[in-house]
Design an enzyme around this catalytic site. Structure first.
Site, PDB file in Angstrom:
ATOM      1  N   LYS A  84      35.984  28.899  51.148  1.00  0.00           N
ATOM      2  CA  LYS A  84      35.082  30.061  51.134  1.00  0.00           C
ATOM      3  C   LYS A  84      33.658  29.629  51.488  1.00  0.00           C
ATOM      4  CE  LYS A  84      35.423  33.254  47.896  1.00  0.00           C
ATOM      5  NZ  LYS A  84      35.522  33.762  46.487  1.00  0.00           N
TER       6      LYS A  84
HETATM    7  C1  E4P Z   1      36.125  37.137  45.489  1.00  0.00           C
HETATM    8  O1  E4P Z   1      36.539  36.170  46.067  1.00  0.00           O
HETATM    9  C2  E4P Z   1      35.127  37.074  44.405  1.00  0.00           C
HETATM   10  O2  E4P Z   1      35.391  35.946  43.611  1.00  0.00           O
HETATM   11  C3  E4P Z   1      35.190  38.248  43.487  1.00  0.00           C
HETATM   12  O3  E4P Z   1      36.089  39.234  43.882  1.00  0.00           O
HETATM   13  C4  E4P Z   1      33.883  38.705  42.937  1.00  0.00           C
HETATM   14  O4  E4P Z   1      34.116  39.750  42.039  1.00  0.00           O
HETATM   15  P1  E4P Z   1      33.036  40.250  40.976  1.00  0.00           P
HETATM   16  O5  E4P Z   1      32.101  41.163  41.678  1.00  0.00           O
HETATM   17  O6  E4P Z   1      33.850  40.957  39.945  1.00  0.00           O
HETATM   18  O7  E4P Z   1      32.356  39.023  40.445  1.00  0.00           O
END
Ligand code: E4P
Length: 230
Positions: A84
């Site tokens: 990522k």
């Molecule tokens: C995705 O890869 C992220 O880790 C995640 O969906 C972030 O979600 P949040 O807004 O609940 O922290």
């Protein structure tokens, strides 16, 4: 739609995977930091649990060289890892280099269709629009998801759309109806998908009625192999 768990907690990953419908996990620096363990070791344990599924692990550098170095290192740990990278200009630059090297990249923190267009052009494997965080600032995350899917379909971009920051079952249903390739769910939301009060009530009724007539019904015979497995 593939289902990923949005967690770095190994117990949650184990429980989710044991149910047979989890295709991978997403982590981020916040989720990994909560586990308080060495990053590489932790990600490799997650890979062992999800087996053939995908494990998303995120870089923390914000300059091109730093992102490239971390991404190459993380990708070398296990073939099922997708790296990522944040949606910043340096991230897109690094992505365009990494995608040519065959490293699979998930571009994260995507909040607009223009960002999604750029990352598809640069060769992202996944794009992660954050629906819930848009809802939090009174924008509709589902509209962004629809726009991205429409743009990608118009040009046959191979980048898969990973609906992220999902907060409730309606997000999941709407993302699936639109044809998002993947939805990533916090463990609590994943558990919510299984339940319906009428299922519980109905099952209680069926089992109660069976119990009342058990004497005449007898027992259901199980094949020997199934009995032995228990
Ligand atoms: C995705 O890869 C992220 O880790 C995640 O969906 C972030 O979600 P949040 O807004 O609940 O922290």
């Amino acid at each position: 739609m593939k289902i990923f768990l949005d967690t770095a907690n190994l117990d949650e990953i184990r429980q989710g995977v044991s149910l047979g419908v989890v295709d991978g996990i997403t982590t981020n620096p916040t989720l990994v930091a909560k586990e308080k363990r060495p990053f590489r070791e932790h990600i490799l344990e997650a890979c062992a649990i999800v087996k053939d599924g995908v494990v998303n692990a995120e870089v923390v550098s914000t300059d091109v060289d730093g992102i490239l170095g971390e991404a190459r290192e993380i990708a070398s740990w296990h073939p099922n890892i997708v790296v990522k990278i944040p949606m910043i200009p340096e991230g897109v630059r690094a992505l365009s280099i990494l995608s040519k090297e065959g490293i699979r990249v998930n571009v994260t923190l995507v909040f607009s269709a223009t960002q999604a267009l750029l990352v598809a052009k640069a060769g992202a494997y996944f794009v992660s629009p954050f629906l819930g965080r848009l809802d939090d600032i009174s924008e509709n995350g589902l509209i962004l998801l629809r726009d991205i899917l429409e743009i990608y379909r118009a040009y046959n971009f191979p980048t898969q759309v990973l609906a992220a920051s999902l907060r409730h079952p309606v997000h999941v249903v709407e993302a699936a109806k639109m044809g998002a390739h993947i939805g990533t769910l916090p463990f609590k939301l994943f558990q919510q998908l299984f339940h319906h009060p009428l299922t519980d009530k109905g099952l209680q009724g069926f089992l109660g009625d069976w119990e009342k007539a058990r004497d005449v019904l007898g027992v259901i015979r199980q094949p020997a192999a199934q009995k032995a497995a228990r």
